[in-house]
Design an enzyme around this catalytic site. Sequence first.
Site, PDB file in Angstrom:
ATOM      1  N   ASP A  95     -69.168  39.086  12.796  1.00 19.29           N
ATOM      2  CA  ASP A  95     -67.902  39.608  12.269  1.00 19.29           C
ATOM      3  C   ASP A  95     -68.124  40.566  11.106  1.00 19.29           C
ATOM      4  O   ASP A  95     -69.176  40.554  10.469  1.00 19.29           O
ATOM      5  CB  ASP A  95     -66.980  38.460  11.826  1.00 19.29           C
ATOM      6  CG  ASP A  95     -67.540  37.654  10.655  1.00 19.29           C
ATOM      7  OD1 ASP A  95     -68.712  37.249  10.729  1.00 19.29           O
ATOM      8  OD2 ASP A  95     -66.803  37.442   9.669  1.00 19.29           O
ATOM      9  N   GLU A 188     -68.123  34.622   9.305  1.00 17.22           N
ATOM     10  CA  GLU A 188     -68.855  34.441   8.055  1.00 17.22           C
ATOM     11  C   GLU A 188     -68.059  35.026   6.887  1.00 17.22           C
ATOM     12  O   GLU A 188     -68.010  34.466   5.799  1.00 17.22           O
ATOM     13  CB  GLU A 188     -70.219  35.136   8.148  1.00 17.22           C
ATOM     14  CG  GLU A 188     -71.159  34.836   6.987  1.00 17.22           C
ATOM     15  CD  GLU A 188     -71.046  35.782   5.809  1.00 17.22           C
ATOM     16  OE1 GLU A 188     -71.672  35.513   4.768  1.00 17.22           O
ATOM     17  OE2 GLU A 188     -70.316  36.796   5.916  1.00 17.22           O
TER      18      GLU A 188
HETATM   19 ZN    ZN Z   1     -72.818  39.376   5.728  1.00 16.02          ZN
END
Ligand code: ZN
Length: 423
Positions: A95, A188
């Site tokens: 992401d 994340e």
């Molecule tokens: Zn990162």
Amino acid sequence: MTATLEPKDRQQLLDRFLRYVKVDTRSDESSESSPTTEKQKDLSRMLAEELKALGCDDAAMNEWGYVLASIPANLPSDHPAAGKVPAIGLIAHVDTYFGTSGKDVKPQIIESYDGGDITLNAEQVLKAADNPNLAKCVGHKLIHTDGTTLLGADDKAGVAEIMTAIAWIKANPNFLHGPIKIAFTTDEEVGRGTEHFDVKAFGADYAYTLDGSDLGEIEDETFCADTANVTVVGHDVHPGYAKDKLVNALRVTAAIIEGIGDELLPETTEGREPYLHPYIASGDVTKVDLKVLVRAFSVEKLNEREDFLKKVIADVEKRFPKAKISVEISESYRNMAYKIREDPKVLDYALEAVERIGVTPIRQAIRGGTDGARLSYMGLLTPNVWAGGQNFHSVREWVSLEWMSKAVEATLEILTVWVEKSA
Ligand SMILES: [Zn+2]
């Protein structure tokens, strides 16, 4: 044998990176679902297919959008380390940062950087003076944005580097290695990258995230983090008849924030200095909920800051004796250095590998948390290795292909060090 990337490997690394950054994988902080955006799976699906094509037959994407795969050890049975090399995990996230657009990324390539300013578009220039790392990349192939989106080197540089390391291993069967586990995770950037990470099922004994920035950087320290939840209860009375009765929770809260002072705030600290950060105050004259982030590199310093906050509150209570103030401290995460110290070879071997490829390792403490920190506390020690990207999360993101190539070589060398030390 120290692995060196050939020009064709570098070209493949670049091709992969350019392919991945064109897939919009922006995560969404406001979403409750997992993954927070379905589009992250577009890249995960692609990676699972590419891994299969490289010969990782078990590669698959799960319902959370994580891609998991493995490569068995290839040591001959008479090798002194045969059967003894721990399984090493390589981890990156698919992401990109939720706050900046990652749609229609148009990567721009500079074949050989000349040291000057870089024009992103008619309005924006990446100034060499504001980006001291550019001076270290003269002569490098650079990739930057057109100034309208982020680039996504955080962390597609890491993804492309791991994929290139795997491709290299598959193409060089004489390269000896222990068991390798691969994970590409989602979300994340919204702090949920390990929410569905099953450490046991992953099967790695130690791991590395490729999610750092500068060449040579190895991060083995994160903050210790708590949140102080302060509740201020006042006493509301009609303001026309409030003399000696009204206790305004807003004013009490303001006094607490003022009492924290100017010196130990995120905006006035750096390096290894701790901070207190009042970041949410919600409520009215009757009641205010105030949240204060507490950050420090050691538990002692963290407790010191918390005691200081409690003292500030005690002083405010004296000034507003009729207000009711309570504090509750909740733990967010701890410095992964505490865990790594229990078994430091995961760090030592990485430092040794980086030196062996001719790069000076730079140990860094991150003023934040990482997925690796959380994994370290979940039982999988995971320092962070550089991936090369600069100006993370912004339209000024850029990356050097040489720094990316060095990250691939470091990864391969880490695997070699583990084999040698296990013999
Ligand atoms: Zn990162």
